[in-house]
Motif scaffolding. Structure first.
Motif, PDB file in Angstrom:
ATOM      1  N   ASP A 154       0.853  -1.191   0.000  1.00 34.77           N
ATOM      2  CA  ASP A 154       0.000   0.000   0.000  1.00 34.77           C
ATOM      3  C   ASP A 154       0.893   1.248   0.000  1.00 34.77           C
ATOM      4  O   ASP A 154       1.457   1.627   1.026  1.00 34.77           O
ATOM      5  N   ASN A 155       1.011   1.867  -1.179  1.00 34.92           N
ATOM      6  CA  ASN A 155       1.835   3.080  -1.270  1.00 34.92           C
ATOM      7  C   ASN A 155       1.368   4.140  -0.283  1.00 34.92           C
ATOM      8  O   ASN A 155       2.179   4.871   0.281  1.00 34.92           O
ATOM      9  N   GLY A 156       0.061   4.228  -0.101  1.00 33.50           N
ATOM     10  CA  GLY A 156      -0.491   5.236   0.797  1.00 33.50           C
ATOM     11  C   GLY A 156       0.007   5.068   2.216  1.00 33.50           C
ATOM     12  O   GLY A 156       0.331   6.040   2.899  1.00 33.50           O
TER      13      GLY A 156
ATOM     14  N   LEU B  14       5.298   8.206  -2.167  1.00 35.03           N
ATOM     15  CA  LEU B  14       5.224   7.099  -3.124  1.00 35.03           C
ATOM     16  C   LEU B  14       3.875   7.041  -3.831  1.00 35.03           C
ATOM     17  O   LEU B  14       3.509   6.009  -4.379  1.00 35.03           O
ATOM     18  N   THR B  15       3.150   8.153  -3.831  1.00 28.46           N
ATOM     19  CA  THR B  15       1.814   8.156  -4.419  1.00 28.46           C
ATOM     20  C   THR B  15       1.828   7.750  -5.890  1.00 28.46           C
ATOM     21  O   THR B  15       0.904   7.079  -6.363  1.00 28.46           O
ATOM     22  N   PHE B  16       2.859   8.116  -6.609  1.00 30.50           N
ATOM     23  CA  PHE B  16       2.944   7.759  -8.020  1.00 30.50           C
ATOM     24  C   PHE B  16       3.866   6.566  -8.250  1.00 30.50           C
ATOM     25  O   PHE B  16       4.314   6.320  -9.368  1.00 30.50           O
ATOM     26  N   GLY B  17       4.156   5.822  -7.197  1.00 33.75           N
ATOM     27  CA  GLY B  17       5.012   4.666  -7.332  1.00 33.75           C
ATOM     28  C   GLY B  17       6.482   5.046  -7.268  1.00 33.75           C
ATOM     29  O   GLY B  17       6.857   6.117  -6.790  1.00 33.75           O
ATOM     30  N   HIS B  18       7.311   4.143  -7.797  1.00 35.32           N
ATOM     31  CA  HIS B  18       8.759   4.348  -7.675  1.00 35.32           C
ATOM     32  C   HIS B  18       9.480   3.523  -8.728  1.00 35.32           C
ATOM     33  O   HIS B  18       9.029   2.440  -9.106  1.00 35.32           O
ATOM     34  N   GLY B  19      10.591   4.026  -9.209  1.00 34.68           N
ATOM     35  CA  GLY B  19      11.470   3.233 -10.072  1.00 34.68           C
ATOM     36  C   GLY B  19      10.880   2.977 -11.452  1.00 34.68           C
ATOM     37  O   GLY B  19      10.195   3.821 -12.019  1.00 34.68           O
ATOM     38  N   LEU B  20      11.124   1.787 -11.960  1.00 30.37           N
ATOM     39  CA  LEU B  20      10.761   1.456 -13.348  1.00 30.37           C
ATOM     40  C   LEU B  20       9.267   1.597 -13.619  1.00 30.37           C
ATOM     41  O   LEU B  20       8.873   1.927 -14.739  1.00 30.37           O
ATOM     42  N   ARG B  21       8.450   1.313 -12.625  1.00 30.15           N
ATOM     43  CA  ARG B  21       6.995   1.372 -12.837  1.00 30.15           C
ATOM     44  C   ARG B  21       6.408   2.710 -12.432  1.00 30.15           C
ATOM     45  O   ARG B  21       5.200   2.850 -12.278  1.00 30.15           O
ATOM     46  N   TYR B  22       7.268   3.717 -12.230  1.00 30.55           N
ATOM     47  CA  TYR B  22       6.769   5.037 -11.809  1.00 30.55           C
ATOM     48  C   TYR B  22       5.695   5.505 -12.781  1.00 30.55           C
ATOM     49  O   TYR B  22       5.818   5.351 -14.003  1.00 30.55           O
ATOM     50  N   CYS B  23       4.638   6.094 -12.241  1.00 32.35           N
ATOM     51  CA  CYS B  23       3.462   6.513 -13.017  1.00 32.35           C
ATOM     52  C   CYS B  23       3.866   7.414 -14.187  1.00 32.35           C
ATOM     53  O   CYS B  23       4.374   8.509 -14.002  1.00 32.35           O
ATOM     54  N   ILE B  24       3.549   6.947 -15.391  1.00 26.72           N
ATOM     55  CA  ILE B  24       3.890   7.720 -16.581  1.00 26.72           C
ATOM     56  C   ILE B  24       2.958   8.929 -16.732  1.00 26.72           C
ATOM     57  O   ILE B  24       3.260   9.882 -17.442  1.00 26.72           O
ATOM     58  N   GLY B  25       1.810   8.872 -16.026  1.00 25.92           N
ATOM     59  CA  GLY B  25       0.841   9.968 -16.122  1.00 25.92           C
ATOM     60  C   GLY B  25       0.995  11.009 -15.020  1.00 25.92           C
ATOM     61  O   GLY B  25       0.171  11.925 -14.926  1.00 25.92           O
ATOM     62  N   ALA B  26       2.047  10.890 -14.192  1.00 27.59           N
ATOM     63  CA  ALA B  26       2.192  11.797 -13.044  1.00 27.59           C
ATOM     64  C   ALA B  26       2.194  13.279 -13.441  1.00 27.59           C
ATOM     65  O   ALA B  26       1.487  14.081 -12.811  1.00 27.59           O
ATOM     66  N   PRO B  27       2.930  13.695 -14.490  1.00 25.75           N
ATOM     67  CA  PRO B  27       2.900  15.119 -14.843  1.00 25.75           C
ATOM     68  C   PRO B  27       1.498  15.585 -15.258  1.00 25.75           C
ATOM     69  O   PRO B  27       1.071  16.684 -14.898  1.00 25.75           O
ATOM     70  N   LEU B  28       0.776  14.728 -15.997  1.00 26.61           N
ATOM     71  CA  LEU B  28      -0.588  15.082 -16.402  1.00 26.61           C
ATOM     72  C   LEU B  28      -1.496  15.156 -15.179  1.00 26.61           C
ATOM     73  O   LEU B  28      -2.295  16.090 -15.032  1.00 26.61           O
ATOM     74  N   ALA B  29      -1.368  14.164 -14.286  1.00 28.22           N
ATOM     75  CA  ALA B  29      -2.200  14.150 -13.078  1.00 28.22           C
ATOM     76  C   ALA B  29      -1.950  15.411 -12.244  1.00 28.22           C
ATOM     77  O   ALA B  29      -2.894  16.020 -11.734  1.00 28.22           O
ATOM     78  N   ARG B  30      -0.686  15.813 -12.138  1.00 20.49           N
ATOM     79  CA  ARG B  30      -0.364  17.021 -11.350  1.00 20.49           C
ATOM     80  C   ARG B  30      -1.007  18.254 -11.991  1.00 20.49           C
ATOM     81  O   ARG B  30      -1.557  19.111 -11.295  1.00 20.49           O
ATOM     82  N   MET B  31      -0.954  18.347 -13.329  1.00 22.84           N
ATOM     83  CA  MET B  31      -1.572  19.489 -14.018  1.00 22.84           C
ATOM     84  C   MET B  31      -3.079  19.505 -13.803  1.00 22.84           C
ATOM     85  O   MET B  31      -3.682  20.541 -13.537  1.00 22.84           O
ATOM     86  N   GLU B  32      -3.691  18.317 -13.913  1.00 25.87           N
ATOM     87  CA  GLU B  32      -5.151  18.227 -13.745  1.00 25.87           C
ATOM     88  C   GLU B  32      -5.555  18.631 -12.332  1.00 25.87           C
ATOM     89  O   GLU B  32      -6.507  19.400 -12.134  1.00 25.87           O
ATOM     90  N   LEU B  33      -4.825  18.130 -11.346  1.00 23.38           N
ATOM     91  CA  LEU B  33      -5.188  18.434  -9.953  1.00 23.38           C
ATOM     92  C   LEU B  33      -4.957  19.908  -9.638  1.00 23.38           C
ATOM     93  O   LEU B  33      -5.744  20.533  -8.921  1.00 23.38           O
ATOM     94  N   GLN B  34      -3.877  20.454 -10.207  1.00 20.73           N
ATOM     95  CA  GLN B  34      -3.613  21.893 -10.042  1.00 20.73           C
ATOM     96  C   GLN B  34      -4.782  22.699 -10.616  1.00 20.73           C
ATOM     97  O   GLN B  34      -5.270  23.648  -9.987  1.00 20.73           O
TER      98      GLN B  34
END
Ligand code: HEM
Length: 103
Positions: free
Chosen positions: A17-19, A44-64
């Motif tokens: 559980d990343n949370g 670790l909300t967007f994971g870590h390492g090789l499987r790090y969330c590829i959508g993290a920049p988009l998610a950050r823009m959307e939430l902003q």
């Protein structure tokens, strides 16, 4: 092996559980206190390492966009249920609320 009273056998599926990791007191001071000014970039909300969330920049823009517009657009918005009312979904690993009634 046994973790916190739960037996784990070879071959068992274990989901982390990343949370929960985001509430580690060794990394986050007062981890259970909501602090919008927190600067910790080690979550670790967007994971870590090789499987790090590829959508993290988009998610950050959307939430902003959402959080910068929501309150100015609906300044009188309030919870329509007691603060302890909304229940957390148990059927998905990433959580979320079953509903969030607002007026
Ligand atoms: C707040 C929103 C989001 C959160 C909290 C989140 C969280 C995560 C997490 C924790 C992982 C890693 C899963 C693992 O380790 O197995 C992940 C992976 C991934 N996420 Fe997100 N995500 C979000 C938004 C998005 C968006 C908007 C997209 C696409 C538009 C996206 C696409 C992906 C993809 C494709 C992966 C797999 C990456 C890989 O395995 O290489 N996510 N996400």
């Amino acid at each position: 092996m046994e973790i916190d009273g739960v037996s784990i056998r070879a071959g068992d599926l274990v989901l982390l559980d990343n949370g929960a990791a985001n509430h580690g007191p060794a990394v986050f001071a007062e981890p259970d206190r909501f602090d919008i000014t927190r600067k910790a970039a080690t979550h670790l909300t967007f994971g870590h390492g090789l499987r790090y969330c590829i959508g993290a920049p988009l998610a950050r823009m959307e939430l902003q966009a959402v959080f910068s517009q929501l309150i100015p657009r609906f300044p009188t918005m309030r919870l329509a249920v007691p603060a302890e009312g909304p229940t957390v979904r148990k059927d998905v690993r990433t959580g979320g609320l079953t509903s969030l009634p607002a007026t």
